[in-house]
Scaffold this motif. Structure first.
Motif, short mmCIF file in Angstrom:
data_model
loop_
_atom_site.label_atom_id
_atom_site.label_comp_id
_atom_site.label_asym_id
_atom_site.label_seq_id
_atom_site.Cartn_x
_atom_site.Cartn_y
_atom_site.Cartn_z
N ALA A 22 41.32 76.92 -37.38
CA ALA A 22 41.01 77.64 -38.62
C ALA A 22 39.69 77.15 -39.21
O ALA A 22 38.90 77.95 -39.73
CB ALA A 22 42.14 77.48 -39.63
N ALA A 23 39.45 75.85 -39.15
CA ALA A 23 38.18 75.30 -39.65
C ALA A 23 37.02 75.78 -38.80
O ALA A 23 35.94 76.10 -39.32
CB ALA A 23 38.24 73.78 -39.66
N ASP A 24 37.23 75.87 -37.49
CA ASP A 24 36.17 76.38 -36.61
C ASP A 24 35.88 77.85 -36.91
O ASP A 24 34.72 78.27 -36.92
CB ASP A 24 36.57 76.21 -35.15
N LEU A 25 36.94 78.64 -37.13
CA LEU A 25 36.73 80.05 -37.47
C LEU A 25 35.98 80.18 -38.78
O LEU A 25 35.08 81.04 -38.93
CB LEU A 25 38.08 80.77 -37.55
N LEU A 26 36.30 79.35 -39.75
CA LEU A 26 35.60 79.36 -41.03
C LEU A 26 34.12 79.06 -40.83
O LEU A 26 33.26 79.71 -41.44
CB LEU A 26 36.24 78.34 -41.98
N ALA A 27 33.81 78.10 -39.98
CA ALA A 27 32.41 77.76 -39.71
C ALA A 27 31.68 78.92 -39.05
O ALA A 27 30.53 79.21 -39.37
CB ALA A 27 32.33 76.52 -38.83
N VAL A 28 32.36 79.59 -38.13
CA VAL A 28 31.75 80.77 -37.48
C VAL A 28 31.50 81.87 -38.50
O VAL A 28 30.44 82.49 -38.51
CB VAL A 28 32.67 81.27 -36.34
N ALA A 29 32.47 82.10 -39.36
CA ALA A 29 32.34 83.17 -40.36
C ALA A 29 31.18 82.89 -41.31
O ALA A 29 30.50 83.83 -41.76
CB ALA A 29 33.64 83.31 -41.15
N ARG A 30 30.95 81.63 -41.65
CA ARG A 30 29.86 81.28 -42.56
C ARG A 30 28.49 81.70 -42.03
O ARG A 30 27.54 81.86 -42.77
CB ARG A 30 29.83 79.78 -42.83
N SER A 31 28.39 81.84 -40.71
CA SER A 31 27.09 82.21 -40.12
C SER A 31 26.76 83.68 -40.35
O SER A 31 25.63 84.11 -40.08
CB SER A 31 27.08 81.89 -38.63
N THR A 32 27.70 84.47 -40.85
CA THR A 32 27.50 85.91 -41.07
C THR A 32 27.25 86.13 -42.55
O THR A 32 28.13 86.59 -43.27
CB THR A 32 28.73 86.71 -40.61
N ARG A 33 26.04 85.87 -43.01
CA ARG A 33 25.78 85.93 -44.44
C ARG A 33 24.92 87.12 -44.85
O ARG A 33 24.85 87.47 -46.01
CB ARG A 33 25.08 84.65 -44.91
N ALA A 34 24.24 87.75 -43.91
CA ALA A 34 23.27 88.79 -44.27
C ALA A 34 23.95 90.07 -44.71
O ALA A 34 24.98 90.48 -44.15
CB ALA A 34 22.36 89.07 -43.08
N VAL A 35 23.41 90.70 -45.73
CA VAL A 35 23.86 92.03 -46.15
C VAL A 35 23.21 93.04 -45.22
O VAL A 35 22.00 93.02 -45.04
CB VAL A 35 23.45 92.31 -47.61
N PRO A 36 24.00 93.94 -44.61
CA PRO A 36 23.40 94.89 -43.67
C PRO A 36 22.50 95.90 -44.39
O PRO A 36 22.66 96.14 -45.57
CB PRO A 36 24.62 95.58 -43.05
#
Length: 305
Positions: free
Chosen positions: A291-305
C-alpha cells in the motif's frame, strides 16, 4: 508483567552467545556487523546490568566466566524464542504483503490505476492486487469497513474519520456533441452552464460533488437541472456523443474522445474546475508494504491534463 531493569536486551545476549561460539570478541563483532569497540561496550553494559563479569579476555581470545556460561545457557532459550518470534512476524508480514485490496473511484480506476499497477508490479511482482471500483462514497465505505487497505477518491474534501493526502490533480471540463450549439463557440460562461440541463453522474459521485461545489461557490443556491442521470462515465460519454446533451466530466476520461472528434470541449471561462485526487486510509494506520508503494507510485501523477 514489566521486566526487571536488570534483564539485558536481546542484542547483548545474542552477542555474548556469539563470542562464546566464535571464541573471539572481534569475530563476534564482525558477525554482528558492528565494530569491536561497540561490541566491547555492549558486553560491558551487560556485565553492569547483571553485576558480574561474563567474559575473560586471554591471549587466545575470549571465554566465558562461570557466571557468563550460566547466563549464556539461560540466554540461549531466550534468543531462540526471539528468533522464532521474528520468523513468525516475518511470515505475517509476507502474508500481508502478498495481497493488496484497493478501492478507487471510477476516474482513477479506469484512467490512472492501470499505469499505477504496471509500476507497482515492478516493485512488488509477488503481490496479488484486487481492485474495487465505484463512486467516491463507495470507496470511502470500503476503506471504513476494512475491505480496502487504501482508497482513491475524487471529492474535494477528505472524510473526517479517515486519514489521507492529495496524490494528483484532475480537471473537469464541459463536453458536447460536435453538432451541439456550443461546439463552434470559442468559450461559454458559468451562467450559460448554470441554466442548461446536463447529463450527470449520480449525486454521490466525486465528479458531480466537485462540479456542484465549484458552481455553488460561483452562484450560491444553484442546483443542476438534470437532463439524464447515469452511474457510468462511459454511458455519459456515449450519450453526449449521440447529442443527448452536454456533461461535465474529467479531462482524463475524455482525452481519447476529444482526440477522435466524437465529442468537443468548449472552453469554460471564469470557473476553476481543478480538483484533487486523494488517497485515503484508516485513521492512524499509515499505509505500509504494498500500500505504501502504491501511494508512492500515485504521488508521481500530479499533472493536471
Amino acid at each position: 508483567m514489566p521486566l526487571s531493569p536488570r534483564v539485558p536486551d536481546l542484542a547483548a545476549l545474542d552477542l555474548l552467545l556469539s563470542v562464546i561460539e566464535l571464541g573471539s570478541l572481534g569475530r563476534a563483532a564482525q558477525a554482528h556487523g558492528i565494530s569491536q569497540p561497540s561490541a566491547s561496550s555492549r558486553i560491558r553494559y551487560l556485565e553492569k546490568l547483571v553485576g558480574v563479569p561474563v567474559l575473560e579476555r586471554t591471549t587466545l581470545g575470549s571465554r566465558p566466566t562461570a557466571a557468563g556460561a550460566l547466563i549464556a545457557e539461560w540466554a540461549r532459550a531466550v534468543v531462540e524464542a526471539a528468533a522464532e518470534l521474528d520468523a513468525g512476524i516475518e511470515t505475517l508480514r509476507a502474508q500481508r504483503d502478498s495481497h493488496l485490496s484497493v478501492a478507487a473511484s471510477q476516474t482513477v480506476a479506469e484512467y490512472l490505476f492501470p499505469k499505477w499497477l504496471m509500476a507497482l508490479r515492478i516493485r512488488r511482482p509477488e503481490t496479488a492486487i484486487a481492485l474495487e471500483a465505484g463512486n467516491s462514497a463507495e470507496v470511502v465505505r470500503a476503506v471504513r469497513e476494512g475491505r480496502a487497505g487504501i482508497g482513491f477518491v475524487e471529492v474535494p474534501d477528505a472524510p473526517d474519520d479517515l486519514d489521507g493526502e492529495v496524490v494528483a490533480r484532475d480537471r473537469l471540463i464541459v463536453v458536447v456533441a460536435p453538432g451541439h450549439r456550443w461546439a463552434e463557440r470559442a468559450s461559454i460562461t458559468p451562467a450559460e452552464l448554470a441554466r442548461t440541463p446536463l447529463i450527470c453522474r449520480e449525486p454521490s459521485s466525486g465528479t458531480r460533488i466537485a462540479f456542484e461545489q465549484a458552481m455553488v461557490r460561483r452562484q450560491p443556491g444553484w442546483r443542476p437541472e438534470v437532463l439524464l442521470e447515469l452511474s457510468s462515465t462511459t454511458a455519459i460519454k456515449t450519450a453526449v456523443a449521440e447529442g443527448v446533451g452536454p456533461a461535465v466530466l474529467s479531462a482524463l476520461a475524455v482525452r481519447a474522445e476529444i482526440a477522435a472528434g466524437t465529442v468537443v470541449s468548449p472552453t469554460l471561462t471564469d470557473l476553476d474546475l481543478t480538483r484533487p485526487l486523494r488517497a485515503v486510509w484508516t485513521r492512524g494506520r499509515r499505509p505500509s508494504g504494498p500500500a505504501a508503494d502504491l501511494l508512492a507510485v500515485a504521488r508521481s501523477t500530479r499533472a493536471v491534463p
